[in-house]
Design an enzyme around this catalytic site. Sequence first.
Site, mmCIF file in Angstrom:
data_model
loop_
_atom_site.group_PDB
_atom_site.id
_atom_site.type_symbol
_atom_site.label_atom_id
_atom_site.label_comp_id
_atom_site.label_asym_id
_atom_site.label_seq_id
_atom_site.Cartn_x
_atom_site.Cartn_y
_atom_site.Cartn_z
ATOM 1 C CB SER A 35 38.177 73.167 68.948
ATOM 2 O OG SER A 35 38.461 74.318 67.817
ATOM 3 C CG ASN A 36 37.774 71.153 62.842
ATOM 4 O OD1 ASN A 36 37.136 70.051 63.020
ATOM 5 N ND2 ASN A 36 37.638 71.698 61.954
ATOM 6 C CB SER A 125 35.476 82.276 52.491
ATOM 7 O OG SER A 125 34.678 81.496 51.814
ATOM 8 C CE1 TYR A 149 33.258 80.451 57.491
ATOM 9 C CE2 TYR A 149 32.716 80.142 55.299
ATOM 10 C CZ TYR A 149 33.743 80.182 56.187
ATOM 11 O OH TYR A 149 35.133 80.021 55.890
ATOM 12 C CE LYS A 153 35.905 82.840 57.531
ATOM 13 N NZ LYS A 153 36.946 82.780 58.319
HETATM 14 P P1 NAD Z 1 40.461 74.144 60.373
HETATM 15 O O1 NAD Z 1 39.237 73.911 60.952
HETATM 16 O O2 NAD Z 1 41.213 72.867 59.854
HETATM 17 O O3 NAD Z 1 41.476 75.012 61.190
HETATM 18 C C1 NAD Z 1 40.936 75.937 62.020
HETATM 19 C C2 NAD Z 1 42.012 75.778 63.182
HETATM 20 O O4 NAD Z 1 41.363 76.726 64.206
HETATM 21 C C3 NAD Z 1 41.661 74.223 63.945
HETATM 22 O O5 NAD Z 1 43.054 73.719 64.340
HETATM 23 C C4 NAD Z 1 41.020 74.581 65.366
HETATM 24 O O6 NAD Z 1 41.277 73.881 66.213
HETATM 25 C C5 NAD Z 1 41.384 76.169 65.601
HETATM 26 N N1 NAD Z 1 40.333 76.914 66.193
HETATM 27 C C6 NAD Z 1 38.933 76.843 66.031
HETATM 28 N N2 NAD Z 1 38.375 77.751 66.857
HETATM 29 C C7 NAD Z 1 39.331 78.189 67.602
HETATM 30 C C8 NAD Z 1 39.200 79.276 68.899
HETATM 31 N N3 NAD Z 1 38.289 79.904 69.236
HETATM 32 N N4 NAD Z 1 40.327 79.289 69.499
HETATM 33 C C9 NAD Z 1 41.790 78.916 68.985
HETATM 34 N N5 NAD Z 1 41.716 78.140 67.972
HETATM 35 C C10 NAD Z 1 40.506 77.652 67.219
HETATM 36 O O7 NAD Z 1 39.987 75.334 59.098
HETATM 37 P P2 NAD Z 1 40.654 75.324 57.818
HETATM 38 O O8 NAD Z 1 40.083 74.671 56.625
HETATM 39 O O9 NAD Z 1 42.203 75.090 57.957
HETATM 40 O O10 NAD Z 1 40.440 77.008 57.731
HETATM 41 C C11 NAD Z 1 41.060 77.895 58.185
HETATM 42 C C12 NAD Z 1 40.331 79.249 57.980
HETATM 43 O O11 NAD Z 1 40.388 79.334 56.298
HETATM 44 C C13 NAD Z 1 39.268 79.379 58.572
HETATM 45 O O12 NAD Z 1 39.041 80.761 59.020
HETATM 46 C C14 NAD Z 1 37.891 79.301 57.361
HETATM 47 O O13 NAD Z 1 36.937 79.857 57.755
HETATM 48 C C15 NAD Z 1 38.989 79.861 56.427
HETATM 49 N N6 NAD Z 1 38.385 79.352 55.250
HETATM 50 C C16 NAD Z 1 38.618 77.744 54.880
HETATM 51 C C17 NAD Z 1 38.031 77.279 53.648
HETATM 52 C C18 NAD Z 1 38.249 75.787 53.394
HETATM 53 O O14 NAD Z 1 37.557 75.025 52.363
HETATM 54 N N7 NAD Z 1 38.927 75.042 54.182
HETATM 55 C C19 NAD Z 1 37.814 77.977 52.466
HETATM 56 C C20 NAD Z 1 37.735 79.521 52.787
HETATM 57 C C21 NAD Z 1 38.134 80.001 53.852
#
Ligand code: NAD
Length: 338
Positions: A35-36, A125, A149, A153
């Site tokens: 999805s992302n 986070s 959000y 968490k």
């Molecule tokens: P991202 O969106 O790049 O990766 C998330 C992945 O999960 C994507 O590949 C998406 O397709 C998949 N996904 C989303 N919903 C789904 C579902 N219901 N079922 C199966 N797959 C699903 O995000 P990221 O930046 O890699 O972040 C990863 C994690 O780290 C997240 O939980 C995010 O909240 C946390 N986080 C990220 C940051 C940041 O700045 N990037 C900071 C703190 C915490």
Amino acid sequence: MACVLLTGGNGYIGSHTTAVLSERGHDVIILDNFSNSGRDVPDRLRRLTGKTFPIIEADIRDTATVTAALAEFPIDAVIHFAALKAVGESEADPLLYYDMNIVGTIRLLEAMQARNIRRIVFSSSATVYGQPDFSPIPEDAPTRVQNIYGRTKLVMENLITDLARTGKLLGAANLRYFNPVGAHPSAMIGETPAGVPNNLMPYVCQVASGIRPFLQVFGSDYDTPDGTGVRDYIHVMDLAQAHAAAVEHLLANDTAFTVNLGTGIGISVLDLVHAFEHANKRKIEYKIVPRRPGDVASYFANPEAAEKLLGWKARLGIEEMCRDAWVWEAKRGGINDV
Ligand code: NAD
Ligand code: UDP
């Protein structure tokens, strides 16, 4: 060596963690609904690592499919990245966030329980600290969530901690990330924000590549050394190494813990702009504009607990973060003089 399932393993942090786990000799299985994240990521990972990682294409909320898929692999632990992560969207659509993040995590934990998989590393986070009283922030600082959000968490952290406390999970790690930036130094994987980037580093990269004319610096009247907002940026490769260290720790010890993942160094918006210019020999035009509503002036981690517990600490500095973020951006944009 372990077999580790990564929910969201196709995403930004998950793909880098896949590469690092593989390099450390672990088997990786990816569960993602795309999805992302791009359809090209699996092939990029294959070219980068020389390995093909099995992919379960499923939504974490689909317990039947996930439970059936988990039976196909001898999974020792799960790293749970899959989530929605946009603060503004969470305030606009609370039910979506509660469903995807909290219900999704419950469904995943049910599927794990059905397959007797009892170790999890969770992507939390630093947003759970909200407006901290001071920095560097230790893990026992009060949690003050400021948006939906962040609340999801905190709920997920508590859920996982409760399952560990009651013996349903043998190992649980809540990892509170500060500000992940950068990309794999090969520039074969990285972050691909959709639309106009909200975050500073991707925006700076787009100014460098000419997609945006200038950076808007949100406020220069904060109570910080140069008046601009201060954050703790952490290279995504360091973050990926921390996940490998956490999983290895859980496999060797039945334990539950919550740690900050940051460098412990506060970097202002203008520090980052100057580091980027220095590292990449590109001028970043900027204009000071009013503060962005909801922004915290300054926060950075106390990262000592992660070092003590996991023997992990961030090794890459702001110049490496800027260099690797830019090489990824430039390569994708077809800019060759980097
Ligand atoms: P991202 O969106 O790049 O990766 C998330 C992945 O999960 C994507 O590949 C998406 O397709 C998949 N996904 C989303 N919903 C789904 C579902 N219901 N079922 C199966 N797959 C699903 O995000 P990221 O930046 O890699 O972040 C990863 C994690 O780290 C997240 O939980 C995010 O909240 C946390 N986080 C990220 C940051 C940041 O700045 N990037 C900071 C703190 C915490
Ligand atoms: N920021 C900025 N211009 C932008 C994006 C961000 O000045 O286009 C500032 C923001 O005000 C904050 C810092 O950069 O002080 C980091 O913002 P980001 O959104 O990357 O992270 P977060 O605020 O979520 O920690």
